[in-house]
Design an enzyme around this catalytic site. Structure first.
Site, PDB file in Angstrom:
ATOM      1  N   ASP A  52     -14.870 -17.105  16.552  1.00 50.10           N
ATOM      2  CA  ASP A  52     -14.138 -15.878  16.281  1.00 50.10           C
ATOM      3  C   ASP A  52     -12.721 -15.979  16.816  1.00 50.10           C
ATOM      4  O   ASP A  52     -12.383 -16.880  17.583  1.00 50.10           O
ATOM      5  CB  ASP A  52     -14.863 -14.622  16.760  1.00 50.10           C
ATOM      6  CG  ASP A  52     -15.036 -14.510  18.251  1.00 50.10           C
ATOM      7  OD1 ASP A  52     -14.254 -15.119  19.000  1.00 50.10           O
ATOM      8  OD2 ASP A  52     -15.942 -13.793  18.685  1.00 50.10           O
ATOM      9  N   ASN A  90      -5.748  -5.610  16.289  1.00 49.85           N
ATOM     10  CA  ASN A  90      -5.928  -4.383  15.499  1.00 49.85           C
ATOM     11  C   ASN A  90      -5.386  -3.167  16.225  1.00 49.85           C
ATOM     12  O   ASN A  90      -4.722  -2.317  15.626  1.00 49.85           O
ATOM     13  CB  ASN A  90      -7.413  -4.174  15.170  1.00 49.85           C
ATOM     14  CG  ASN A  90      -7.862  -5.000  13.992  1.00 49.85           C
ATOM     15  OD1 ASN A  90      -7.082  -5.402  13.156  1.00 49.85           O
ATOM     16  ND2 ASN A  90      -9.160  -5.256  13.937  1.00 49.85           N
ATOM     17  N   HIS A 107      -4.711  -2.270  11.691  1.00 54.90           N
ATOM     18  CA  HIS A 107      -5.698  -3.011  10.906  1.00 54.90           C
ATOM     19  C   HIS A 107      -5.083  -3.843   9.782  1.00 54.90           C
ATOM     20  O   HIS A 107      -5.593  -4.935   9.492  1.00 54.90           O
ATOM     21  CB  HIS A 107      -6.783  -2.066  10.391  1.00 54.90           C
ATOM     22  CG  HIS A 107      -7.680  -1.574  11.482  1.00 54.90           C
ATOM     23  ND1 HIS A 107      -8.756  -2.292  11.932  1.00 54.90           N
ATOM     24  CD2 HIS A 107      -7.624  -0.453  12.234  1.00 54.90           C
ATOM     25  CE1 HIS A 107      -9.348  -1.634  12.909  1.00 54.90           C
ATOM     26  NE2 HIS A 107      -8.677  -0.511  13.118  1.00 54.90           N
ATOM     27  N   ASP A 145      -6.015  -7.644   9.163  1.00 52.66           N
ATOM     28  CA  ASP A 145      -6.440  -8.166   7.861  1.00 52.66           C
ATOM     29  C   ASP A 145      -5.612  -9.388   7.465  1.00 52.66           C
ATOM     30  O   ASP A 145      -6.143 -10.370   6.942  1.00 52.66           O
ATOM     31  CB  ASP A 145      -6.325  -7.089   6.784  1.00 52.66           C
ATOM     32  CG  ASP A 145      -7.328  -5.962   6.962  1.00 52.66           C
ATOM     33  OD1 ASP A 145      -8.283  -6.112   7.752  1.00 52.66           O
ATOM     34  OD2 ASP A 145      -7.138  -4.911   6.302  1.00 52.66           O
ATOM     35  N   GLU A 179     -14.225 -10.213  13.303  1.00 53.23           N
ATOM     36  CA  GLU A 179     -13.446 -11.443  13.414  1.00 53.23           C
ATOM     37  C   GLU A 179     -14.339 -12.661  13.588  1.00 53.23           C
ATOM     38  O   GLU A 179     -13.893 -13.725  13.966  1.00 53.23           O
ATOM     39  CB  GLU A 179     -12.477 -11.335  14.599  1.00 53.23           C
ATOM     40  CG  GLU A 179     -13.096 -11.488  15.964  1.00 53.23           C
ATOM     41  CD  GLU A 179     -13.905 -10.309  16.490  1.00 53.23           C
ATOM     42  OE1 GLU A 179     -14.345 -10.399  17.633  1.00 53.23           O
ATOM     43  OE2 GLU A 179     -14.112  -9.326  15.778  1.00 53.23           O
TER      44      GLU A 179
END
Length: 150
Positions: A28, A36, A41, A45, A71
């Site tokens: 991750d 975030n 966000h 993304d 993630e």
């Protein structure tokens, strides 16, 4: 996540039939929640999209890599020795380090890798890869750890 697990189980059965090797990777993006929270966000993304694109050149046709949540990513690599898996993990680390969030702020990743041993179930291999991932996180992040034998 469900699709990835279903496909991995099929690959594991194929591996058993042909007596081939199979390795799993679990990783991750380090401190993704902070990205975030701090940048929004949409920025998070974009990090995920950039990482997926950065990993495309290192993934073989027979490999499967999937986002399994937030993630978190997982992958299985058939016919992949532990040495090749280590090289793949290094490539994932290098790719993650190229993802720029903002000027002078780059991402990193924590990774766990596990080689399947004879008669080992998918759940067991995945659990060992996840345990190795958490060892990488607890050892300072931005690294990979190879899972111990079951």
């Amino acid at each position: 996540r469900r699709f990835f697990i279903e496909q991995a189980e099929k690959e594991l059965n194929r591996t058993r039939r042909h007596n081939n090797s199979l390795s799993l990777i679990s990783f991750d993006i380090d401190h993704f929640k902070n990205i975030n929270d701090q940048f929004g966000h949409p920025a998070g993304d974009q990090v995920l999209i950039k990482l997926a694109k950065a990993l495309q050149p290192v993934i073989r046709n027979e490999d499967t890599l999937a986002r399994i949540g937030g993630e978190e990513f997982a992958g299985y690599l058939p016919n992949c020795t532990l040495e090749k898996m280590q090289a793949f993990a290094e490539s994932v680390l290098a790719s993650a380090r190229t993802i720029e969030v903002t000027d002078e702020l780059y991402t990193s990743a924590s990774i766990g890798v596990a080689k399947r041993f004879k008669n080992e179930s998918f759940d067991s291999v995945m659990k060992r890869a996840d345990q190795a991932l958490y060892k990488a996180k607890n050892s300072g992040r931005n690294r990979f750890v190879i899972a111990t034998k079951p």
